[in-house]
Write a protein that holds these residues in place. Structure first.
Motif, PDB file in Angstrom:
ATOM      1  N   ARG A 239       0.828  -1.204   0.000  1.00  0.00           N
ATOM      2  CA  ARG A 239       0.000   0.000   0.000  1.00  0.00           C
ATOM      3  C   ARG A 239       0.864   1.255   0.000  1.00  0.00           C
ATOM      4  NH1 ARG A 239      -5.237   0.551   3.871  1.00  0.00           N
ATOM      5  NH2 ARG A 239      -6.113   2.476   3.024  1.00  0.00           N
ATOM      6  N   CYS A 240       0.542   2.204  -0.878  1.00  0.00           N
ATOM      7  CA  CYS A 240       1.296   3.454  -1.002  1.00  0.00           C
ATOM      8  C   CYS A 240       0.317   4.633  -0.979  1.00  0.00           C
ATOM      9  CB  CYS A 240       2.079   3.487  -2.320  1.00  0.00           C
ATOM     10  SG  CYS A 240       3.186   2.080  -2.585  1.00  0.00           S
ATOM     11  N   SER A 241       0.784   5.762  -0.444  1.00  0.00           N
ATOM     12  CA  SER A 241      -0.084   6.938  -0.388  1.00  0.00           C
ATOM     13  C   SER A 241       0.512   8.140  -1.119  1.00  0.00           C
ATOM     14  CB  SER A 241      -0.375   7.314   1.072  1.00  0.00           C
ATOM     15  OG  SER A 241       0.819   7.572   1.772  1.00  0.00           O
ATOM     16  N   SER A 242       1.622   7.921  -1.832  1.00  0.00           N
ATOM     17  CA  SER A 242       2.214   8.996  -2.630  1.00  0.00           C
ATOM     18  C   SER A 242       2.774   8.408  -3.914  1.00  0.00           C
ATOM     19  CB  SER A 242       3.332   9.704  -1.855  1.00  0.00           C
ATOM     20  OG  SER A 242       4.458   8.852  -1.716  1.00  0.00           O
ATOM     21  N   PHE A 243       2.952   9.277  -4.915  1.00  0.00           N
ATOM     22  CA  PHE A 243       3.514   8.823  -6.177  1.00  0.00           C
ATOM     23  C   PHE A 243       4.913   8.257  -5.964  1.00  0.00           C
ATOM     24  CE2 PHE A 243       0.933  11.828  -9.173  1.00  0.00           C
ATOM     25  CZ  PHE A 243      -0.234  11.304  -8.649  1.00  0.00           C
ATOM     26  N   GLU A 244       5.701   8.920  -5.113  1.00  0.00           N
ATOM     27  CA  GLU A 244       7.080   8.491  -4.895  1.00  0.00           C
ATOM     28  C   GLU A 244       7.130   7.106  -4.252  1.00  0.00           C
ATOM     29  OE1 GLU A 244      10.801   8.496  -5.715  1.00  0.00           O
ATOM     30  OE2 GLU A 244       9.508  10.191  -6.263  1.00  0.00           O
ATOM     31  N   GLU A 245       6.178   6.835  -3.366  1.00  0.00           N
ATOM     32  CA  GLU A 245       6.131   5.500  -2.755  1.00  0.00           C
ATOM     33  C   GLU A 245       5.841   4.440  -3.810  1.00  0.00           C
ATOM     34  OE1 GLU A 245       3.696   5.015   0.762  1.00  0.00           O
ATOM     35  OE2 GLU A 245       4.089   7.085   1.346  1.00  0.00           O
ATOM     36  N   VAL A 246       4.955   4.753  -4.742  1.00  0.00           N
ATOM     37  CA  VAL A 246       4.647   3.805  -5.823  1.00  0.00           C
ATOM     38  C   VAL A 246       5.886   3.575  -6.675  1.00  0.00           C
ATOM     39  CG1 VAL A 246       3.284   3.403  -7.905  1.00  0.00           C
ATOM     40  CG2 VAL A 246       2.208   4.436  -5.891  1.00  0.00           C
ATOM     41  N   ARG A 247       6.575   4.622  -7.016  1.00  0.00           N
ATOM     42  CA  ARG A 247       7.766   4.506  -7.860  1.00  0.00           C
ATOM     43  C   ARG A 247       8.847   3.692  -7.149  1.00  0.00           C
ATOM     44  NH1 ARG A 247       8.629  10.746  -9.358  1.00  0.00           N
ATOM     45  NH2 ARG A 247       9.897  10.047 -11.118  1.00  0.00           N
ATOM     46  N   ASP A 248       9.023   3.958  -5.850  1.00  0.00           N
ATOM     47  CA  ASP A 248      10.006   3.200  -5.074  1.00  0.00           C
ATOM     48  C   ASP A 248       9.614   1.729  -4.995  1.00  0.00           C
ATOM     49  OD1 ASP A 248      11.518   5.440  -4.593  1.00  0.00           O
ATOM     50  OD2 ASP A 248      10.701   5.813  -2.588  1.00  0.00           O
ATOM     51  N   MET A 249       8.311   1.470  -4.841  1.00  0.00           N
ATOM     52  CA  MET A 249       7.840   0.087  -4.745  1.00  0.00           C
ATOM     53  C   MET A 249       8.082  -0.664  -6.047  1.00  0.00           C
ATOM     54  SD  MET A 249       6.484  -2.211  -2.789  1.00  0.00           S
ATOM     55  CE  MET A 249       5.829  -1.214  -1.430  1.00  0.00           C
ATOM     56  N   LEU A 250       7.821  -0.010  -7.169  1.00  0.00           N
ATOM     57  CA  LEU A 250       8.053  -0.666  -8.464  1.00  0.00           C
ATOM     58  C   LEU A 250       9.537  -0.953  -8.672  1.00  0.00           C
ATOM     59  CD1 LEU A 250       5.573   1.334 -10.738  1.00  0.00           C
ATOM     60  CD2 LEU A 250       5.308  -0.993  -9.869  1.00  0.00           C
ATOM     61  N   ARG A 251      10.383  -0.029  -8.227  1.00  0.00           N
ATOM     62  CA  ARG A 251      11.833  -0.271  -8.318  1.00  0.00           C
ATOM     63  C   ARG A 251      12.235  -1.430  -7.407  1.00  0.00           C
ATOM     64  NH1 ARG A 251      12.111   5.579  -8.967  1.00  0.00           N
ATOM     65  NH2 ARG A 251      12.132   5.886  -6.700  1.00  0.00           N
ATOM     66  N   LYS A 252      11.679  -1.459  -6.211  1.00  0.00           N
ATOM     67  CA  LYS A 252      11.975  -2.523  -5.257  1.00  0.00           C
ATOM     68  C   LYS A 252      11.547  -3.879  -5.795  1.00  0.00           C
ATOM     69  CE  LYS A 252      10.872  -3.972  -0.513  1.00  0.00           C
ATOM     70  NZ  LYS A 252      10.097  -3.639   0.715  1.00  0.00           N
ATOM     71  N   LEU A 253      10.407  -3.891  -6.482  1.00  0.00           N
ATOM     72  CA  LEU A 253       9.888  -5.132  -7.060  1.00  0.00           C
ATOM     73  C   LEU A 253      10.570  -5.492  -8.377  1.00  0.00           C
ATOM     74  CD1 LEU A 253       6.093  -4.497  -6.363  1.00  0.00           C
ATOM     75  CD2 LEU A 253       7.548  -6.191  -5.228  1.00  0.00           C
ATOM     76  N   LYS A 254      11.445  -4.593  -8.839  1.00  0.00           N
ATOM     77  CA  LYS A 254      12.216  -4.793 -10.066  1.00  0.00           C
ATOM     78  C   LYS A 254      11.317  -4.979 -11.294  1.00  0.00           C
ATOM     79  CE  LYS A 254      16.155  -6.765  -7.569  1.00  0.00           C
ATOM     80  NZ  LYS A 254      17.076  -7.914  -7.407  1.00  0.00           N
TER      81      LYS A 254
END
Length: 263
Positions: A239-254
């Motif tokens: 779960r993310c509440s900001s655009f940056e969190e989503v971007r970081d999550m996608l990078r983390k998930l590769k």
């Protein structure tokens, strides 16, 4: 490719942001109007409600690498279907949801968990009840409130043909329909409340981008009771509440960037 569920204005902005980051995005929305709005900003999109099986089939057909769910905070069924489809397809699911707002405690604000609770609470009011929760659950309110002589039910909703047809089917008089699309200012909301002599306003905890803060503050200043329906309780993963969190999550998930095959 990212299978993207879009249901809000900030979701549209997030889809554009992800495309600018180099991700291929295909968005699923409910209405053709939403399709046009996304296409205007360069995001491929299609309209139509999808169950778990349909989502899973689409994920397989497009070889999606992830699901990003930016549907409306109250689109509970869509989120559950998306989580299940991603799980069955063996790909990551990421939830983006705007933050909830905290309002100062007030005797004028009542929080409830369901639409039924909201309708029953509103039924204790005398005068005009303004409903700002859309048409999906309109029947819950018309069934409970229209038969009460001391209550005038006024509904504010998007100016769509299907909404007007639903109002007619449920017996809501045309004079009690406010068909308009926001966002609105506090002054506009206050003028609307005064025009209809509103005694009680019903809304959802959709977040600031849903203009909930404007509606509630406008009502408080006029001494109008407000009933707020709280968000569904869903155990989201990633779960993310900001655009940056989503971007970081996608990078983390590769999740790989690059262009898919579109439609």
């Amino acid at each position: 490719m990212i299978f993207f569920l879009a249901g809000t204005s900030d979701a549209r902005e997030l889809a554009v942001t992800l495309q600018q980051d180099g991700y291929s995005v295909i968005a699923s929305v409910v209405t053709e109007n939403a399709v046009n709005e996304l296409k205007q900003v360069g995001v491929p999109a299609f309209a139509g409600r999808m169950d778990t099986e349909a989502m899973q089939a689409f994920i397989g057909e497009k070889e999606a690498a992830a699901v990003v769910d930016a549907s409306h905070p109250f689109a509970e069924e869509a989120s559950k279907n998306a989580m299940a489809a991603a799980s069955q397809a063996g790909i990551p699911y990421v939830r983006f949801e705007r933050k909830e707002q905290d309002f100062q405690e007030s005797s004028l604000i009542t929080y409830v968990s369901t639409y039924e609770e909201a309708a029953d609470r509103a039924a204790k009011t005398k005068g005009t009840v303004m409903l700002t929760t859309g048409s999906k659950t309109l029947a819950i309110f018309t069934e409970r409130l229209l038969p009460i002589e001391d209550i005038r039910l006024v509904c504010r909703m998007l100016p769509r043909k299907d909404n007007m047809e639903k109002c007619e089917q449920l017996g809501l008089p045309q004079k009690n329909i406010v068909a308009i699309q926001g966002p609105f200012t506090k002054k506009f909301d206050q003028a609307l409340y005064e025009q209809y002599d509103v005694a009680c306003m019903v809304t959802k905890a959709s977040g600031q981008r849903g203009s909930v803060d404007q509606k509630i503050e406008a009502a408080k200043e006029l001494g109008i009771e407000t009933i707020v329906i709280e968000r569904p309780s869903i155990d989201y993963s990633n779960r993310c509440s900001s655009f940056e969190e989503v971007r970081d999550m996608l990078r983390k998930l590769k999740i790989k960037r690059g262009h898919g095959d579109g439609f």
